[in-house]
Design a protein around this motif. Sequence first.
Motif, PDB file in Angstrom:
ATOM      1  N   LEU A  95      -2.818  -1.142 -64.623  1.00  0.00           N
ATOM      2  CA  LEU A  95      -2.329  -1.020 -66.000  1.00  0.00           C
ATOM      3  C   LEU A  95      -3.034  -1.989 -66.949  1.00  0.00           C
ATOM      4  N   PHE A  96      -3.495  -3.117 -66.407  1.00  0.00           N
ATOM      5  CA  PHE A  96      -4.154  -4.142 -67.225  1.00  0.00           C
ATOM      6  C   PHE A  96      -5.667  -4.170 -67.021  1.00  0.00           C
ATOM      7  N   ASP A  97      -6.192  -3.204 -66.290  1.00  0.00           N
ATOM      8  CA  ASP A  97      -7.624  -3.136 -66.001  1.00  0.00           C
ATOM      9  C   ASP A  97      -8.107  -4.397 -65.278  1.00  0.00           C
ATOM     10  N   ILE A  98      -7.298  -4.850 -64.335  1.00  0.00           N
ATOM     11  CA  ILE A  98      -7.615  -6.013 -63.509  1.00  0.00           C
ATOM     12  C   ILE A  98      -7.906  -5.519 -62.101  1.00  0.00           C
ATOM     13  N   LYS A  99      -8.993  -6.011 -61.506  1.00  0.00           N
ATOM     14  CA  LYS A  99      -9.373  -5.589 -60.161  1.00  0.00           C
ATOM     15  C   LYS A  99      -8.758  -6.531 -59.129  1.00  0.00           C
ATOM     16  N   VAL A 100      -8.108  -5.943 -58.134  1.00  0.00           N
ATOM     17  CA  VAL A 100      -7.649  -6.708 -56.973  1.00  0.00           C
ATOM     18  C   VAL A 100      -8.735  -6.516 -55.921  1.00  0.00           C
ATOM     19  N   LEU A 101      -9.548  -7.536 -55.719  1.00  0.00           N
ATOM     20  CA  LEU A 101     -10.708  -7.407 -54.848  1.00  0.00           C
ATOM     21  C   LEU A 101     -10.368  -7.536 -53.367  1.00  0.00           C
ATOM     22  N   ASP A 102      -9.333  -8.314 -53.056  1.00  0.00           N
ATOM     23  CA  ASP A 102      -8.976  -8.508 -51.651  1.00  0.00           C
ATOM     24  C   ASP A 102      -7.618  -9.180 -51.561  1.00  0.00           C
ATOM     25  N   HIS A 103      -7.067  -9.149 -50.374  1.00  0.00           N
ATOM     26  CA  HIS A 103      -5.872  -9.915 -50.027  1.00  0.00           C
ATOM     27  C   HIS A 103      -6.163 -10.508 -48.661  1.00  0.00           C
ATOM     28  N   LEU A 104      -6.182 -11.830 -48.600  1.00  0.00           N
ATOM     29  CA  LEU A 104      -6.472 -12.523 -47.353  1.00  0.00           C
ATOM     30  C   LEU A 104      -5.215 -13.136 -46.761  1.00  0.00           C
ATOM     31  N   ILE A 105      -5.153 -13.135 -45.447  1.00  0.00           N
ATOM     32  CA  ILE A 105      -4.126 -13.866 -44.720  1.00  0.00           C
ATOM     33  C   ILE A 105      -4.852 -14.978 -43.975  1.00  0.00           C
ATOM     34  N   LEU A 106      -4.480 -16.220 -44.246  1.00  0.00           N
ATOM     35  CA  LEU A 106      -5.062 -17.374 -43.569  1.00  0.00           C
ATOM     36  C   LEU A 106      -4.092 -17.886 -42.514  1.00  0.00           C
ATOM     37  N   VAL A 107      -4.627 -18.384 -41.412  1.00  0.00           N
ATOM     38  CA  VAL A 107      -3.787 -18.989 -40.376  1.00  0.00           C
ATOM     39  C   VAL A 107      -4.225 -20.430 -40.172  1.00  0.00           C
ATOM     40  N   PRO A 108      -3.374 -21.259 -39.548  1.00  0.00           N
ATOM     41  CA  PRO A 108      -3.651 -22.696 -39.447  1.00  0.00           C
ATOM     42  C   PRO A 108      -4.996 -23.091 -38.827  1.00  0.00           C
ATOM     43  N   ASN A 109      -5.570 -22.264 -37.974  1.00  0.00           N
ATOM     44  CA  ASN A 109      -6.845 -22.640 -37.344  1.00  0.00           C
ATOM     45  C   ASN A 109      -8.060 -22.239 -38.195  1.00  0.00           C
ATOM     46  N   GLY A 110      -7.838 -21.681 -39.393  1.00  0.00           N
ATOM     47  CA  GLY A 110      -8.932 -21.326 -40.287  1.00  0.00           C
ATOM     48  C   GLY A 110      -9.380 -19.879 -40.201  1.00  0.00           C
ATOM     49  N   LYS A 111      -8.875 -19.136 -39.214  1.00  0.00           N
ATOM     50  CA  LYS A 111      -9.225 -17.718 -39.137  1.00  0.00           C
ATOM     51  C   LYS A 111      -8.498 -16.974 -40.243  1.00  0.00           C
ATOM     52  N   TYR A 112      -8.954 -15.744 -40.512  1.00  0.00           N
ATOM     53  CA  TYR A 112      -8.366 -14.988 -41.607  1.00  0.00           C
ATOM     54  C   TYR A 112      -8.425 -13.489 -41.326  1.00  0.00           C
ATOM     55  N   PHE A 113      -7.620 -12.774 -42.095  1.00  0.00           N
ATOM     56  CA  PHE A 113      -7.598 -11.314 -42.097  1.00  0.00           C
ATOM     57  C   PHE A 113      -7.876 -10.884 -43.519  1.00  0.00           C
ATOM     58  N   SER A 114      -8.767  -9.912 -43.705  1.00  0.00           N
ATOM     59  CA  SER A 114      -9.112  -9.402 -45.032  1.00  0.00           C
ATOM     60  C   SER A 114      -8.679  -7.947 -45.149  1.00  0.00           C
ATOM     61  N   PHE A 115      -7.810  -7.662 -46.110  1.00  0.00           N
ATOM     62  CA  PHE A 115      -7.403  -6.268 -46.350  1.00  0.00           C
ATOM     63  C   PHE A 115      -8.607  -5.420 -46.724  1.00  0.00           C
ATOM     64  N   SER A 116      -9.496  -5.973 -47.541  1.00  0.00           N
ATOM     65  CA  SER A 116     -10.656  -5.232 -47.991  1.00  0.00           C
ATOM     66  C   SER A 116     -11.604  -4.903 -46.829  1.00  0.00           C
ATOM     67  N   ASP A 117     -11.877  -5.905 -45.987  1.00  0.00           N
ATOM     68  CA  ASP A 117     -12.765  -5.688 -44.845  1.00  0.00           C
ATOM     69  C   ASP A 117     -12.235  -4.620 -43.891  1.00  0.00           C
ATOM     70  N   GLN A 118     -10.906  -4.528 -43.814  1.00  0.00           N
ATOM     71  CA  GLN A 118     -10.279  -3.556 -42.910  1.00  0.00           C
ATOM     72  C   GLN A 118     -10.061  -2.192 -43.569  1.00  0.00           C
ATOM     73  N   GLY A 119     -10.453  -2.074 -44.835  1.00  0.00           N
ATOM     74  CA  GLY A 119     -10.352  -0.792 -45.530  1.00  0.00           C
ATOM     75  C   GLY A 119      -8.931  -0.389 -45.910  1.00  0.00           C
ATOM     76  N   ILE A 120      -8.021  -1.384 -46.030  1.00  0.00           N
ATOM     77  CA  ILE A 120      -6.632  -1.052 -46.366  1.00  0.00           C
ATOM     78  C   ILE A 120      -6.230  -1.589 -47.745  1.00  0.00           C
ATOM     79  N   LEU A 121      -7.231  -1.844 -48.575  1.00  0.00           N
ATOM     80  CA  LEU A 121      -6.911  -2.287 -49.931  1.00  0.00           C
ATOM     81  C   LEU A 121      -6.910  -1.091 -50.816  1.00  0.00           C
TER      82      LEU A 121
END
Length: 149
Positions: free
Chosen positions: A123-149
């Motif tokens: 609605l505001f013409d703002i791009k949501v480029l990704d959503h990351l989940i970080l865990v304590p050991n520094g690893k992460y999950f990327s919604f964009s990389d997994q094609g679920i954004l």
Amino acid sequence: MKSEVNEIKISYCDKLGTFDSASLCNSRHVAKLLYETWNKDTIGLQETFKVLLLNNSNRVKGTYQVSTGGITGTLVDLRILFAVILKTLSTAVILVHNHPSGTLKPSRADTDLTEKIKNAAVLFDIKVLDHLILVPNGKYFSFSDQGIL
């Protein structure tokens, strides 16, 4: 009866210089940047939701902590999130939150919230480029990389 109204003042101070910041190009770079600035005393303790604010060249304007919750979740008020995004005149954002448990798999609530934010951003013409989940050991999950954004 007085005819007075409160005046709303909005400001944003670009202290570090957006144009001097790096342009973000992949989830690994974003995760590294966010993990390095995350409070290591709390990343394994409680869930926190942040937004990385970007300009039109995907340069970092700043980060804002939207909410801090408990061990298994945090509530995100979309009105506060979008007030910050609009106040900073950001044209793109990257969402991020941590999972203190170390689980990289997004919950149903995570995917629902991502979809809700993405739909509102349109609605505001703002791009949501990704959503990351970080865990304590520094690893992460990327919604964009997994094609679920």
